[in-house]
Scaffold this motif. Structure first.
Motif, PDB file in Angstrom:
ATOM      1  N   UNK A  59     -26.916 -21.045 -13.524  1.00 21.17           N
ATOM      2  CA  UNK A  59     -27.022 -21.441 -15.203  1.00 21.17           C
ATOM      3  C   UNK A  59     -28.690 -21.267 -15.523  1.00 21.17           C
ATOM      4  N   UNK A  60     -28.938 -20.613 -14.751  1.00 24.07           N
ATOM      5  CA  UNK A  60     -30.228 -19.729 -15.409  1.00 24.07           C
ATOM      6  C   UNK A  60     -29.859 -19.593 -17.017  1.00 24.07           C
ATOM      7  N   UNK A  61     -31.514 -19.466 -17.626  1.00 19.12           N
ATOM      8  CA  UNK A  61     -30.566 -19.579 -18.829  1.00 19.12           C
ATOM      9  C   UNK A  61     -32.131 -18.567 -19.114  1.00 19.12           C
ATOM     10  N   UNK A  62     -31.667 -17.277 -20.284  1.00 22.20           N
ATOM     11  CA  UNK A  62     -32.546 -16.026 -20.581  1.00 22.20           C
ATOM     12  C   UNK A  62     -31.832 -15.934 -22.604  1.00 22.20           C
ATOM     13  N   UNK A  63     -33.534 -15.956 -22.791  1.00 23.33           N
ATOM     14  CA  UNK A  63     -32.923 -15.104 -24.259  1.00 23.33           C
ATOM     15  C   UNK A  63     -32.598 -14.004 -24.751  1.00 23.33           C
ATOM     16  N   UNK A  64     -30.834 -13.755 -24.820  1.00 23.99           N
ATOM     17  CA  UNK A  64     -31.006 -12.328 -25.711  1.00 23.99           C
ATOM     18  C   UNK A  64     -31.292 -10.898 -26.628  1.00 23.99           C
ATOM     19  N   UNK A  65     -31.112 -12.451 -27.720  1.00 24.23           N
ATOM     20  CA  UNK A  65     -31.962 -11.855 -28.683  1.00 24.23           C
ATOM     21  C   UNK A  65     -32.775 -13.121 -29.377  1.00 24.23           C
ATOM     22  N   UNK A  66     -33.932 -13.150 -29.824  1.00 24.12           N
ATOM     23  CA  UNK A  66     -35.510 -11.476 -30.325  1.00 24.12           C
ATOM     24  C   UNK A  66     -35.167 -11.728 -29.276  1.00 24.12           C
ATOM     25  N   UNK A  67     -35.393 -10.816 -28.290  1.00 22.43           N
ATOM     26  CA  UNK A  67     -36.747 -10.512 -26.947  1.00 22.43           C
ATOM     27  C   UNK A  67     -38.087 -11.140 -26.326  1.00 22.43           C
ATOM     28  N   UNK A  68     -38.466 -11.060 -27.389  1.00 27.08           N
ATOM     29  CA  UNK A  68     -40.132 -12.354 -27.340  1.00 27.08           C
ATOM     30  C   UNK A  68     -39.972 -12.793 -28.362  1.00 27.08           C
ATOM     31  N   UNK A  82     -25.592  -4.260 -31.575  1.00 26.20           N
ATOM     32  CA  UNK A  82     -25.772  -3.855 -29.622  1.00 26.20           C
ATOM     33  C   UNK A  82     -26.704  -4.909 -29.299  1.00 26.20           C
ATOM     34  N   UNK A  83     -27.063  -5.488 -28.367  1.00 27.45           N
ATOM     35  CA  UNK A  83     -28.077  -6.546 -28.327  1.00 27.45           C
ATOM     36  C   UNK A  83     -28.716  -6.042 -27.453  1.00 27.45           C
ATOM     37  N   UNK A  84     -30.268  -5.351 -27.028  1.00 25.96           N
ATOM     38  CA  UNK A  84     -30.493  -4.603 -26.125  1.00 25.96           C
ATOM     39  C   UNK A  84     -31.657  -5.350 -25.670  1.00 25.96           C
ATOM     40  N   UNK A  85     -31.663  -4.690 -23.912  1.00 22.93           N
ATOM     41  CA  UNK A  85     -32.807  -5.736 -23.052  1.00 22.93           C
ATOM     42  C   UNK A  85     -33.827  -4.597 -23.262  1.00 22.93           C
ATOM     43  N   UNK A  86     -34.824  -4.877 -22.130  1.00 21.99           N
ATOM     44  CA  UNK A  86     -36.305  -4.022 -21.813  1.00 21.99           C
ATOM     45  C   UNK A  86     -35.659  -2.744 -21.764  1.00 21.99           C
ATOM     46  N   UNK A  87     -36.715  -2.289 -23.032  1.00 23.72           N
ATOM     47  CA  UNK A  87     -36.411  -0.407 -22.796  1.00 23.72           C
ATOM     48  C   UNK A  87     -35.495  -0.378 -23.086  1.00 23.72           C
ATOM     49  N   UNK A  88     -34.596  -0.847 -23.934  1.00 27.51           N
ATOM     50  CA  UNK A  88     -33.635  -0.960 -24.816  1.00 27.51           C
ATOM     51  C   UNK A  88     -32.210  -0.207 -23.925  1.00 27.51           C
ATOM     52  N   UNK A  89     -32.209  -1.034 -22.570  1.00 31.13           N
ATOM     53  CA  UNK A  89     -31.295  -0.691 -22.208  1.00 31.13           C
ATOM     54  C   UNK A  89     -30.423  -1.474 -22.065  1.00 31.13           C
ATOM     55  N   UNK A  90     -29.374  -1.888 -21.482  1.00 25.55           N
ATOM     56  CA  UNK A  90     -28.129  -3.507 -21.768  1.00 25.55           C
ATOM     57  C   UNK A  90     -28.413  -5.122 -22.128  1.00 25.55           C
ATOM     58  N   UNK A  91     -27.991  -5.350 -22.372  1.00 22.75           N
ATOM     59  CA  UNK A  91     -28.193  -6.063 -22.527  1.00 22.75           C
ATOM     60  C   UNK A  91     -28.796  -7.519 -21.210  1.00 22.75           C
ATOM     61  N   UNK A  92     -27.864  -7.724 -19.645  1.00 20.83           N
ATOM     62  CA  UNK A  92     -28.257  -7.905 -19.135  1.00 20.83           C
ATOM     63  C   UNK A  92     -27.742  -6.919 -17.676  1.00 20.83           C
ATOM     64  N   UNK A  93     -27.901  -7.442 -16.708  1.00 20.78           N
ATOM     65  CA  UNK A  93     -26.922  -6.187 -15.714  1.00 20.78           C
ATOM     66  C   UNK A  93     -26.341  -7.697 -14.747  1.00 20.78           C
ATOM     67  N   UNK A 121     -47.078 -15.552 -25.459  1.00 19.20           N
ATOM     68  CA  UNK A 121     -45.994 -14.676 -26.384  1.00 19.20           C
ATOM     69  C   UNK A 121     -44.907 -14.106 -25.779  1.00 19.20           C
ATOM     70  N   UNK A 122     -44.996 -15.110 -24.300  1.00 22.93           N
ATOM     71  CA  UNK A 122     -42.716 -14.904 -23.669  1.00 22.93           C
ATOM     72  C   UNK A 122     -42.031 -15.885 -24.074  1.00 22.93           C
ATOM     73  N   UNK A 123     -40.992 -15.532 -23.259  1.00 19.83           N
ATOM     74  CA  UNK A 123     -39.860 -17.264 -23.491  1.00 19.83           C
ATOM     75  C   UNK A 123     -40.614 -17.749 -22.238  1.00 19.83           C
ATOM     76  N   UNK A 124     -40.282 -18.817 -22.337  1.00 25.48           N
ATOM     77  CA  UNK A 124     -40.746 -19.721 -20.958  1.00 25.48           C
ATOM     78  C   UNK A 124     -39.118 -20.125 -19.961  1.00 25.48           C
ATOM     79  N   UNK A 125     -38.743 -19.555 -19.223  1.00 27.16           N
ATOM     80  CA  UNK A 125     -37.745 -19.435 -18.682  1.00 27.16           C
ATOM     81  C   UNK A 125     -37.912 -21.128 -18.094  1.00 27.16           C
TER      82      UNK A 125
END
Length: 205
Positions: A59-68, A82-93, A121-125
Motif C-alpha cells: 500500500x505504499x505509494x510513489x510517484x513515477x512521473x514526474x520525479x519531483x 519509458x518512465x525513468x527513476x533517479x539517475x536514469x534507471x528503471x522506473x522501480x525495483x 521540493x519533493x513528494x511527501x510520501x
C-alpha cells in the motif's frame, strides 16, 4: 488540448483496434519476481500533462512521473515514454516478495495540482499513502488522481496491475499477446492483454 470526452452512464470503452487516450504498460508483461527491475511505459493520443502513481503490495505509494513535483508534466502525443527513476534507471525495483501492485497513469489538458502532496521540493510520501491503499489500491489511487486533477477537467486514466510471484514465474506464465497490441474487453476486469490487465476509464465529475 485533449479532445472532449463524455461519460453518460458507464465508463467509456475504447473500441478494439483503436488506441485509448492514455495507455500504461510494463516490461516482462508485468510479471515480476523480487528485486526485478521494472520498466514502465506510457503513451497518449494527444499532447497532455501526465502523472503516474504506483502502489505496491503493502500500500505504499510513489510517484513515477514526474520525479519531483516541480518537474515538467508535459508529454507529446504518439510518443512512447519509458518512465525513468533517479539517475536514469528503471522506473522501480520490485520490493514485494509476493502479491501485486497497481500503477495508474492520468492525463489532463492543464497541469495537475500537486502542491498539497509536496514537501520541500519533493513528494511527501506520508500524504500520498494511507490505509485506503492497503484495502483497495486502485480505489485509493483513483481518489488521489481526482484530488490532483484541475477543477472542471475530466479524470482520464489508465490502470495496469503487475504480479510478483515465485522465481521463474515469467517462464511458467508467458503472455502470448505480449507486445502485440491485442486487446479484449471483459465487463468486470476491463481490457485484458495476457493474464494481467489494464483499463482506460474516463470519468466526468
Amino acid at each position: 488540448m485533449l479532445a472532449p470526452l463524455l461519460l453518460l452512464a458507464a465508463p467509456a470503452l475504447t473500441p478494439l483496434g483503436s488506441d485509448p487516450p492514455i495507455r500504461v504498460w510494463f516490461n516482462f508483461d508485468g510479471n515480476y519476481s523480487y528485486a526485478d527491475r521494472a520498466k514502465v511505459y506510457a503513451k497518449t493520443t494527444e499532447d497532455a500533462y501526465l502523472i503516474v502513481l504506483r502502489a505496491d503490495a503493502a500500500g505504499r505509494v510513489r510517484v513515477l512521473f514526474p520525479l519531483d513535483p516541480t518537474d515538467d508534466q508535459r508529454i507529446a502525443r504518439g510518443k512512447k515514454y519509458e518512465l525513468k527513476g533517479r539517475g536514469g534507471r528503471e522506473a522501480f525495483v520490485v520490493n514485494d516478495s509476493s502479491g501485486h501492485g497497481t500503477v495508474i497513469a492520468a492525463i489532463s489538458s492543464t497541469p495537475f495540482r500537486v502542491d498539497q502532496f509536496a514537501r520541500q521540493g519533493h513528494w511527501d510520501t506520508r500524504v500520498l499513502s494511507d490505509q485506503t491503499m492497503r484495502d483497495d489500491a486502485e480505489a485509493g489511487l483513483r481518489a488521489l488522481v481526482r484530488r490532483m486533477t484541475p477543477r472542471g477537467e475530466p479524470v482520464v486514466y489508465s490502470v495496469a496491475n503487475y504480479v510478483v510471484s515465485e522465481k521463474y514465474a515469467r517462464a511458467r506464465y508467458p503472455s502470448r499477446y505480449a507486445g502485440a497490441g491485442w486487446w479484449s474487453y471483459d465487463p468486470f476486469w476491463g481490457f485484458r492483454p495476457g493474464f494481467w490487465y489494464r483499463r482506460t476509464i474516463v470519468v466526468v465529475r
